[in-house]
Design a protein around this motif. Structure first.
Motif, PDB file in Angstrom:
ATOM      1  N   GLY A 133       0.814  -1.207   0.000  1.00  0.00           N
ATOM      2  CA  GLY A 133       0.000   0.000   0.000  1.00  0.00           C
ATOM      3  C   GLY A 133       0.846   1.255   0.000  1.00  0.00           C
ATOM      4  O   GLY A 133       0.566   2.215  -0.735  1.00  0.00           O
ATOM      5  N   ILE A 134       1.904   1.247   0.791  1.00  0.00           N
ATOM      6  CA  ILE A 134       2.787   2.413   0.876  1.00  0.00           C
ATOM      7  C   ILE A 134       3.420   2.728  -0.484  1.00  0.00           C
ATOM      8  O   ILE A 134       3.598   3.904  -0.833  1.00  0.00           O
ATOM      9  CB  ILE A 134       3.867   2.177   1.958  1.00  0.00           C
ATOM     10  CG1 ILE A 134       3.233   2.219   3.356  1.00  0.00           C
ATOM     11  CG2 ILE A 134       4.993   3.212   1.854  1.00  0.00           C
ATOM     12  CD1 ILE A 134       4.145   1.752   4.468  1.00  0.00           C
ATOM     13  N   GLU A 135       3.729   1.704  -1.260  1.00  0.00           N
ATOM     14  CA  GLU A 135       4.326   1.929  -2.585  1.00  0.00           C
ATOM     15  C   GLU A 135       3.428   2.785  -3.478  1.00  0.00           C
ATOM     16  O   GLU A 135       3.914   3.448  -4.411  1.00  0.00           O
ATOM     17  CB  GLU A 135       4.595   0.588  -3.269  1.00  0.00           C
ATOM     18  CG  GLU A 135       5.767  -0.176  -2.689  1.00  0.00           C
ATOM     19  CD  GLU A 135       5.955  -1.528  -3.363  1.00  0.00           C
ATOM     20  OE1 GLU A 135       5.174  -1.844  -4.308  1.00  0.00           O
ATOM     21  OE2 GLU A 135       6.874  -2.264  -2.961  1.00  0.00           O
ATOM     22  N   GLN A 136       2.140   2.785  -3.195  1.00  0.00           N
ATOM     23  CA  GLN A 136       1.189   3.549  -4.017  1.00  0.00           C
ATOM     24  C   GLN A 136       0.990   4.987  -3.525  1.00  0.00           C
ATOM     25  O   GLN A 136       0.276   5.760  -4.168  1.00  0.00           O
ATOM     26  CB  GLN A 136      -0.164   2.830  -4.040  1.00  0.00           C
ATOM     27  CG  GLN A 136      -0.099   1.424  -4.593  1.00  0.00           C
ATOM     28  CD  GLN A 136       0.393   1.389  -6.021  1.00  0.00           C
ATOM     29  OE1 GLN A 136      -0.069   2.164  -6.863  1.00  0.00           O
ATOM     30  NE2 GLN A 136       1.335   0.504  -6.316  1.00  0.00           N
ATOM     31  N   ALA A 137       1.594   5.344  -2.400  1.00  0.00           N
ATOM     32  CA  ALA A 137       1.368   6.662  -1.796  1.00  0.00           C
ATOM     33  C   ALA A 137       2.303   7.708  -2.394  1.00  0.00           C
ATOM     34  O   ALA A 137       3.153   8.290  -1.712  1.00  0.00           O
ATOM     35  CB  ALA A 137       1.534   6.588  -0.282  1.00  0.00           C
ATOM     36  N   THR A 138       2.137   7.940  -3.693  1.00  0.00           N
ATOM     37  CA  THR A 138       2.997   8.885  -4.399  1.00  0.00           C
ATOM     38  C   THR A 138       2.156   9.932  -5.124  1.00  0.00           C
ATOM     39  O   THR A 138       0.981   9.714  -5.422  1.00  0.00           O
ATOM     40  CB  THR A 138       3.892   8.151  -5.422  1.00  0.00           C
ATOM     41  OG1 THR A 138       3.067   7.433  -6.340  1.00  0.00           O
ATOM     42  CG2 THR A 138       4.839   7.186  -4.726  1.00  0.00           C
ATOM     43  N   VAL A 143      -6.224   7.516  -3.695  1.00  0.00           N
ATOM     44  CA  VAL A 143      -6.398   6.703  -2.498  1.00  0.00           C
ATOM     45  C   VAL A 143      -6.813   5.285  -2.864  1.00  0.00           C
ATOM     46  O   VAL A 143      -6.367   4.308  -2.240  1.00  0.00           O
ATOM     47  CB  VAL A 143      -7.420   7.368  -1.553  1.00  0.00           C
ATOM     48  CG1 VAL A 143      -7.873   6.403  -0.467  1.00  0.00           C
ATOM     49  CG2 VAL A 143      -6.818   8.628  -0.915  1.00  0.00           C
ATOM     50  N   GLY A 144      -7.632   5.136  -3.897  1.00  0.00           N
ATOM     51  CA  GLY A 144      -8.059   3.806  -4.312  1.00  0.00           C
ATOM     52  C   GLY A 144      -6.916   2.905  -4.734  1.00  0.00           C
ATOM     53  O   GLY A 144      -7.024   1.677  -4.636  1.00  0.00           O
ATOM     54  N   ASP A 145      -5.819   3.485  -5.208  1.00  0.00           N
ATOM     55  CA  ASP A 145      -4.659   2.681  -5.595  1.00  0.00           C
ATOM     56  C   ASP A 145      -4.036   2.002  -4.378  1.00  0.00           C
ATOM     57  O   ASP A 145      -3.547   0.870  -4.467  1.00  0.00           O
ATOM     58  CB  ASP A 145      -3.616   3.560  -6.295  1.00  0.00           C
ATOM     59  CG  ASP A 145      -4.112   4.119  -7.615  1.00  0.00           C
ATOM     60  OD1 ASP A 145      -4.687   3.345  -8.402  1.00  0.00           O
ATOM     61  OD2 ASP A 145      -3.942   5.336  -7.851  1.00  0.00           O
ATOM     62  N   ILE A 146      -4.042   2.708  -3.240  1.00  0.00           N
ATOM     63  CA  ILE A 146      -3.515   2.131  -1.997  1.00  0.00           C
ATOM     64  C   ILE A 146      -4.382   0.957  -1.571  1.00  0.00           C
ATOM     65  O   ILE A 146      -3.892  -0.143  -1.299  1.00  0.00           O
ATOM     66  CB  ILE A 146      -3.461   3.198  -0.885  1.00  0.00           C
ATOM     67  CG1 ILE A 146      -2.484   4.327  -1.256  1.00  0.00           C
ATOM     68  CG2 ILE A 146      -3.066   2.561   0.452  1.00  0.00           C
ATOM     69  CD1 ILE A 146      -2.515   5.508  -0.306  1.00  0.00           C
ATOM     70  N   GLY A 147      -5.697   1.200  -1.506  1.00  0.00           N
ATOM     71  CA  GLY A 147      -6.611   0.143  -1.087  1.00  0.00           C
ATOM     72  C   GLY A 147      -6.568  -1.064  -2.005  1.00  0.00           C
ATOM     73  O   GLY A 147      -6.602  -2.216  -1.545  1.00  0.00           O
ATOM     74  N   TYR A 148      -6.490  -0.810  -3.315  1.00  0.00           N
ATOM     75  CA  TYR A 148      -6.450  -1.913  -4.275  1.00  0.00           C
ATOM     76  C   TYR A 148      -5.204  -2.778  -4.056  1.00  0.00           C
ATOM     77  O   TYR A 148      -5.269  -4.013  -4.112  1.00  0.00           O
ATOM     78  CB  TYR A 148      -6.471  -1.383  -5.707  1.00  0.00           C
ATOM     79  CG  TYR A 148      -6.346  -2.482  -6.746  1.00  0.00           C
ATOM     80  CD1 TYR A 148      -7.471  -3.208  -7.138  1.00  0.00           C
ATOM     81  CD2 TYR A 148      -5.116  -2.813  -7.303  1.00  0.00           C
ATOM     82  CE1 TYR A 148      -7.362  -4.239  -8.060  1.00  0.00           C
ATOM     83  CE2 TYR A 148      -4.996  -3.835  -8.221  1.00  0.00           C
ATOM     84  CZ  TYR A 148      -6.120  -4.555  -8.602  1.00  0.00           C
ATOM     85  OH  TYR A 148      -6.007  -5.572  -9.500  1.00  0.00           O
ATOM     86  N   ALA A 149      -4.056  -2.131  -3.820  1.00  0.00           N
ATOM     87  CA  ALA A 149      -2.812  -2.878  -3.632  1.00  0.00           C
ATOM     88  C   ALA A 149      -2.904  -3.799  -2.417  1.00  0.00           C
ATOM     89  O   ALA A 149      -2.461  -4.958  -2.458  1.00  0.00           O
ATOM     90  CB  ALA A 149      -1.635  -1.918  -3.477  1.00  0.00           C
ATOM     91  N   VAL A 180      -8.474   6.520   4.282  1.00  0.00           N
ATOM     92  CA  VAL A 180      -7.657   5.634   3.447  1.00  0.00           C
ATOM     93  C   VAL A 180      -8.110   4.189   3.658  1.00  0.00           C
ATOM     94  O   VAL A 180      -7.569   3.469   4.503  1.00  0.00           O
ATOM     95  CB  VAL A 180      -6.160   5.787   3.771  1.00  0.00           C
ATOM     96  CG1 VAL A 180      -5.311   4.970   2.796  1.00  0.00           C
ATOM     97  CG2 VAL A 180      -5.733   7.253   3.736  1.00  0.00           C
ATOM     98  N   PRO A 181      -9.108   3.732   2.922  1.00  0.00           N
ATOM     99  CA  PRO A 181      -9.578   2.352   3.067  1.00  0.00           C
ATOM    100  C   PRO A 181      -8.519   1.346   2.631  1.00  0.00           C
ATOM    101  O   PRO A 181      -7.628   1.649   1.816  1.00  0.00           O
ATOM    102  CB  PRO A 181     -10.800   2.291   2.143  1.00  0.00           C
ATOM    103  CG  PRO A 181     -11.211   3.713   1.934  1.00  0.00           C
ATOM    104  CD  PRO A 181      -9.933   4.493   1.968  1.00  0.00           C
TER     105      PRO A 181
END
Length: 264
Positions: A133-138, A143-149, A180-181
């Motif tokens: 999830g952290i890898e998507q926090a760029t 936000v959906g990219d974090i949850g999806y990962a 951040v779901p």
């Protein structure tokens, strides 16, 4: 409103996060059969205050303790008590520190002595999902990219992703926007911008994702009474690569070569 943090404010959050990481490590030293969860809470509160901080959770909406201590099938928000840890338990320690006007927030789930391979895998994979999830926090992601990962990784093992509880912004307030779901769709949700600070915190169950709140108004447990794991970092959105502001370094120095170690 989503607040962007200046570099000066980020440094203050980092100072808070260092105290938090060391407080977690002090608690980890005491995690063993026979120790009460109330003792762990006392260790954390004294350490935080000795280092000029305040426990973020104590008094927050009436919460009575410095630590949320969640055992076995409790997902989050468990109260410290006279319960004595037992061989085979798992224990999630969630803690926040306020220092210099800024909060930091992190969580870690430990095995107490020897646990089954099935439950240890739950801990390892939940921790791994946090980093995915952290890898998507760029900058430019959503936000959906974090949850999806997180979701797409843990669900391949048949785990449940709790929907009712989510990560959140962190700063002058313990909980800020955005939410951040730990589930979601790629490309959806609020856009991430450099300077946003968020707590990413997968809460993953060994069985079904359904949870129930106890009569105390806080404690959240799985409805099927299967174990749950919780890992959390406070993270700064950057261009190219997210920056983790909290740390597990001190925890892992204490737990290395012990049954408390959760490596991925």
């Amino acid at each position: 409103m989503i607040f962007l943090k200046s570099e000066e404010e980020v440094l203050l959050i980092k100072e808070s996060a260092q105290v938090l990481g060391k407080a977690h490590a002090e608690v980890a030293k005491w995690i063993k059969p026979g120790v009460t969860t109330k003792q762990l809470d006392k260790v954390a509160e004294e350490f935080i205050k000795d280092h000029k901080g305040l426990p973020s959770f104590k008094g927050y909406n009436g919460f009575p303790a410095a630590l949320c201590i969640s055992l076995n099938d409790i997902v989050v928000h468990g109260f410290p008590s006279q319960y004595q840890l037992r061989e085979g338990d798992i224990i999630s320690i969630d803690c926040g520190v306020k220092l210099n006007g800024f909060h930091s927030d992190s969580a870690y789930t430990y095995p107490v002595g020897n646990i089954s391979p099935e439950v240890m895998n739950l801990l390892k994979r939940t921790k791994q999902s946090l980093y995915l999830g952290i890898e998507q926090a760029t900058e430019g992601k959503r936000v959906g990219d974090i949850g999806y990962a997180i979701q797409s990784y843990v669900e391949r093992f048949g785990y449940g992703v709790v929907r009712e509880l989510v990560g959140h912004g962190v700063g002058r307030n313990l909980h800020e926007s955005p939410e951040v779901p730990n589930y979601g769709k790629r490309g959806q949700g609020p856009k991430l911008r450099e300077g946003i600070v968020i707590a990413i915190e997968p809460m993953i169950t060994l069985g079904k994702r359904a949870v129930v709140q106890e009569k105390d108004g806080w404690t959240i447990r799985t409805t099927d009474r299967k174990p749950a794991a919780h890992f959390e970092h406070t993270v700064l959105v950057r261009k190219g690569k997210a920056e983790i502001l909290t740390t597990f370094k001190y925890i892992e120095e204490v737990t290395e070569n012990t049954t408390l170690m959760v490596s991925v």
